[in-house]
Write a protein that holds these residues in place. Sequence first.
Motif, PDB file in Angstrom:
ATOM      1  N   ARG A 123      10.662   6.449   7.188  1.00 21.84           N
ATOM      2  CA  ARG A 123       9.481   6.861   6.445  1.00 21.84           C
ATOM      3  C   ARG A 123       8.261   6.092   6.950  1.00 21.84           C
ATOM      4  O   ARG A 123       8.394   4.998   7.498  1.00 21.84           O
ATOM      5  CB  ARG A 123       9.683   6.599   4.948  1.00 21.84           C
ATOM      6  CG  ARG A 123      10.781   7.426   4.304  1.00 21.84           C
ATOM      7  CD  ARG A 123      10.891   7.114   2.816  1.00 21.84           C
ATOM      8  NE  ARG A 123      11.387   5.770   2.562  1.00 21.84           N
ATOM      9  CZ  ARG A 123      11.343   5.165   1.370  1.00 21.84           C
ATOM     10  NH1 ARG A 123      10.791   5.789   0.346  1.00 21.84           N
ATOM     11  NH2 ARG A 123      11.848   3.954   1.212  1.00 21.84           N
ATOM     12  N   PRO A 124       7.059   6.650   6.768  1.00 25.00           N
ATOM     13  CA  PRO A 124       5.847   5.961   7.228  1.00 25.00           C
ATOM     14  C   PRO A 124       5.669   4.621   6.515  1.00 25.00           C
ATOM     15  O   PRO A 124       5.956   4.493   5.319  1.00 25.00           O
ATOM     16  CB  PRO A 124       4.723   6.943   6.871  1.00 25.00           C
ATOM     17  CG  PRO A 124       5.388   8.263   6.730  1.00 25.00           C
ATOM     18  CD  PRO A 124       6.756   7.984   6.210  1.00 25.00           C
ATOM     19  N   LYS A 150       5.249   4.833  12.143  1.00 25.90           N
ATOM     20  CA  LYS A 150       6.094   5.977  11.801  1.00 25.90           C
ATOM     21  C   LYS A 150       6.962   6.284  13.006  1.00 25.90           C
ATOM     22  O   LYS A 150       6.541   6.099  14.157  1.00 25.90           O
ATOM     23  CB  LYS A 150       5.269   7.201  11.393  1.00 25.90           C
ATOM     24  CG  LYS A 150       4.336   7.757  12.449  1.00 25.90           C
ATOM     25  CD  LYS A 150       3.581   8.955  11.894  1.00 25.90           C
ATOM     26  CE  LYS A 150       2.620   9.526  12.937  1.00 25.90           C
ATOM     27  NZ  LYS A 150       1.856  10.677  12.405  1.00 25.90           N
ATOM     28  N   GLY A 151       8.185   6.721  12.733  1.00 26.80           N
ATOM     29  CA  GLY A 151       9.123   6.967  13.822  1.00 26.80           C
ATOM     30  C   GLY A 151       9.376   5.694  14.595  1.00 26.80           C
ATOM     31  O   GLY A 151       9.690   4.649  14.023  1.00 26.80           O
ATOM     32  N   GLU A 205      -4.820   4.824   8.985  1.00 26.78           N
ATOM     33  CA  GLU A 205      -4.002   5.822   8.305  1.00 26.78           C
ATOM     34  C   GLU A 205      -4.481   7.236   8.628  1.00 26.78           C
ATOM     35  O   GLU A 205      -3.673   8.148   8.845  1.00 26.78           O
ATOM     36  CB  GLU A 205      -4.024   5.583   6.792  1.00 26.78           C
ATOM     37  CG  GLU A 205      -3.255   4.343   6.373  1.00 26.78           C
ATOM     38  CD  GLU A 205      -3.283   4.101   4.877  1.00 26.78           C
ATOM     39  OE1 GLU A 205      -2.547   3.219   4.416  1.00 26.78           O
ATOM     40  OE2 GLU A 205      -4.057   4.803   4.172  1.00 26.78           O
ATOM     41  N   VAL A 257      -0.823   8.566   9.082  1.00 31.89           N
ATOM     42  CA  VAL A 257       0.217   7.798   8.399  1.00 31.89           C
ATOM     43  C   VAL A 257      -0.126   7.729   6.910  1.00 31.89           C
ATOM     44  O   VAL A 257      -1.140   7.144   6.530  1.00 31.89           O
ATOM     45  CB  VAL A 257       0.343   6.374   8.983  1.00 31.89           C
ATOM     46  CG1 VAL A 257       1.325   5.556   8.156  1.00 31.89           C
ATOM     47  CG2 VAL A 257       0.785   6.431  10.433  1.00 31.89           C
ATOM     48  N   ALA A 316      11.772   4.274  12.190  1.00 31.66           N
ATOM     49  CA  ALA A 316      11.389   4.135  10.792  1.00 31.66           C
ATOM     50  C   ALA A 316      11.596   5.468  10.084  1.00 31.66           C
ATOM     51  O   ALA A 316      10.952   6.455  10.443  1.00 31.66           O
ATOM     52  CB  ALA A 316       9.932   3.702  10.685  1.00 31.66           C
ATOM     53  N   PRO A 337       1.544   6.087   3.966  1.00 28.30           N
ATOM     54  CA  PRO A 337       2.675   5.161   3.767  1.00 28.30           C
ATOM     55  C   PRO A 337       3.526   5.520   2.555  1.00 28.30           C
ATOM     56  O   PRO A 337       3.027   5.846   1.480  1.00 28.30           O
ATOM     57  CB  PRO A 337       1.986   3.807   3.564  1.00 28.30           C
ATOM     58  CG  PRO A 337       0.624   3.965   4.138  1.00 28.30           C
ATOM     59  CD  PRO A 337       0.257   5.387   3.909  1.00 28.30           C
ATOM     60  N   GLU A 338       4.812   5.448   2.772  1.00 31.86           N
ATOM     61  CA  GLU A 338       5.783   5.553   1.681  1.00 31.86           C
ATOM     62  C   GLU A 338       6.472   4.209   1.454  1.00 31.86           C
ATOM     63  O   GLU A 338       7.106   4.007   0.422  1.00 31.86           O
ATOM     64  CB  GLU A 338       6.815   6.639   1.993  1.00 31.86           C
ATOM     65  CG  GLU A 338       6.203   8.036   2.118  1.00 31.86           C
ATOM     66  CD  GLU A 338       7.232   9.088   2.471  1.00 31.86           C
ATOM     67  OE1 GLU A 338       8.397   8.955   2.045  1.00 31.86           O
ATOM     68  OE2 GLU A 338       6.889  10.042   3.187  1.00 31.86           O
ATOM     69  N   ALA A 372      11.211  -1.221   8.497  1.00 33.23           N
ATOM     70  CA  ALA A 372      11.862  -0.075   9.134  1.00 33.23           C
ATOM     71  C   ALA A 372      13.373  -0.249   9.165  1.00 33.23           C
ATOM     72  O   ALA A 372      14.134   0.682   8.861  1.00 33.23           O
ATOM     73  CB  ALA A 372      11.311   0.101  10.559  1.00 33.23           C
TER      74      ALA A 372
END
Length: 765
Positions: A405-406, A422-423, A452, A457, A403, A459-460, A756
């Motif tokens: 971005r988060p 994430k990732g 979070e 995390v 991913a 989030p974006e 993602a």
Amino acid sequence: MTVAARGPTRVRARVDGTVQGVGFRPYVYRLAGELGLAGWVGNDELGVVLEVEGAPGAVERFLARLPREAPPLAAVERVGAEEVEPRGERSFVIAPSAQAGEPAAPVAPDAATCAACLRELFDPADRRYRYPFVNCTDCGPRFTIVRAVPYDRARTTMAGFAMCADCRGEYEDPRDRRFHAEPNACPACGPRARLIDGDGRDLRGDAVENAAAALLAGAIVAVKGLGGYHLACRADDEAAVHRLRARKHREEKPFALMAPDAAAAAALVVLDDAELAVLESVERPIVIAPRRPAARVARAVAPATSELGVMLPATPLHHLLLADAGVTLVMTSGNVSDEPIAYEDADARQRLGAIADVLLVHDRPIHMRTDDSVVRAVPGRPPLLMRRARGSVPGSVPLPVVAPRPILAVGAELKSTFCVAKGRRAWVSHHIGDLKSWETLGSFREGVEHFEQLFAVTPEVVAHDEHPDYLSTSEALAREGVDHVAVQHHHAHLAACLAEHGETAAAVGAIFDGAGLGPDGTVWGGELLVGDLGGYRRAGHVLAVRQPGGDRAAREPWRMACAWLVAAGEERRPATFAANVPERDWRAITRMAQSGLGAPVTTSAGRLFDAVAALCGLCARCTYEGQAAMELEAVADPGERGAYPVAVVPGAGGLCLDPRDAVLGAARDAAGGRSPSTISARFHAGLADATATALAELAEAERIRSVVLSGGVFQNRRLTLAVGERVRAAGLRVLVPVRLPPNDGGVSFGQAAVAAWRDLHGGAR
């Protein structure tokens, strides 16, 4: 790695995975000492980092054994090592925890009491004899008490309990199994249990012993567990179970049971060795299995199913309570029907005081409420995970793509979960419940905020269902400054299963559930899809019919029986409905099904099961979600070999599974006095044959070898096994959810996987 054959060498290693709060550092300390190595080991925001120095052969043996002999609760994902300059150290030490960046170390789930702690619990000579909160690094609370990482006592709800000298000595001794066991405590310094009445007044004496006595006398007791409160009563006391149902407003949905030990559980349900292992695992889930005819359980526990859900004690308090009571107990969620479980003491007294006669409480705070996990025994394959919660959460599930971005994925509406990612790592939340009330929405928000913060995390990208009226969708769209990704409900089911198995290639999928909004504005639920993480197309579906009254038809399956009969050209009310559906009501619903007024179009396989259950006289009205389908499966005759015809025909929307002849066959057989067990078996067989045929045709046409079976209908063991067997016989590979539920509890992970993939390929911006 291979260490050069020369003088003393030093290696620095990072260990990724669930390695904090599970006794990993003392394990490293002991292993280094056994091999005569110097150096240090410590926790940081990413996991465990260490350095060892000594003879090259000893260092190589250390690195080889490090992941292989890890403690039972550890999950080592990767060991990265590199040689560094020797320092000439002579000793090995455990360094203090350090945090230089954002936290990323996985948090361990709660774990059932280990054998060593149980021996202490029941040993009159031990200082922790009958102490309800005994634990060590191999067991005890984790996720439900942790507030932040790295996982240290100060960041848990145990921060308010100062350890006595004896506990402090254990906590600081690397050779002790309680070294840095963050919930470590004893009767002198730790949490205490109390038995109180509904007004909060203490009842004198041993709290657990008196609670057991009350249960044996027929009382209902609220019990504070790891992730919240349970409501308990004797499982063999018909009157007590009926009182609990009346007070909890839970008319027919089965209650879970807690048996004292595996032998007692095996006297209630049929378990093979694999299922027994799941029952006794550190996760301690509720295991749903076939009921034994001689099981000493009140009929009111599970009034309309041939299965029982059984679990074993997961905490010392539960072990003591079951040992003192000496009988199997009902142990159901501590709530009024459809509310989140109570987990804060004041809230429990307010909400459960009118249900329970007394409350068994304690003063160790619960930070995150968590229900019990639920699995279902399935012969010849891993148990079917139906609810992922205590014991499994917050274990991460890897994504098959990175991913960029988060991500926050907010899931669906029923059996709500959310997912942060994430990732390559995703964390699917515990079961939240049906997201239809402000109370459940509050629990959802608490959980999102905690995840979070816990996993750093921000989030974006926020993924959500395409249905605009879900509370989860509203929560997603209320987030500003992020990219929103809408994911079609059944695509999310397909993607969740693919991603869980690490697949990015396309598959053919049968996604059968109750409802999900289709892009054409109709209610989907019996879908044949071809797709991957990036996209999908609808390649077929169950024949579309009307759903009279919309969501009301899910609560009144006779409406769907009427709609399916109308679709098959039959308007007369079957005799099976004469006693509970007035003729005027039948005519009104017939008109709705014919005109379409107040009756949206649906392809729902779940509603088809409802219709057949109603036709054979099992369930005209439901008191809980999925009841009709569960009861239909429960009565199916395992020896029946007949099958109602379900046609597979080409249509404008792809292949169509047309069960109208099957519905007419079920209606005729019911009118002729055929048993529901025969009707159910024939319906299951016919639908399984048609589904497998359609999947094989699509797979051949698309030159695809993988088939996904997912959606809530595939919680049905009989259907899943039958379709899987037929598809494999066609030479195809079958993928089913294993680590996540096939129901909507897995949707959030599918949304995260889709988001993602799209973000990676430029589709989320």
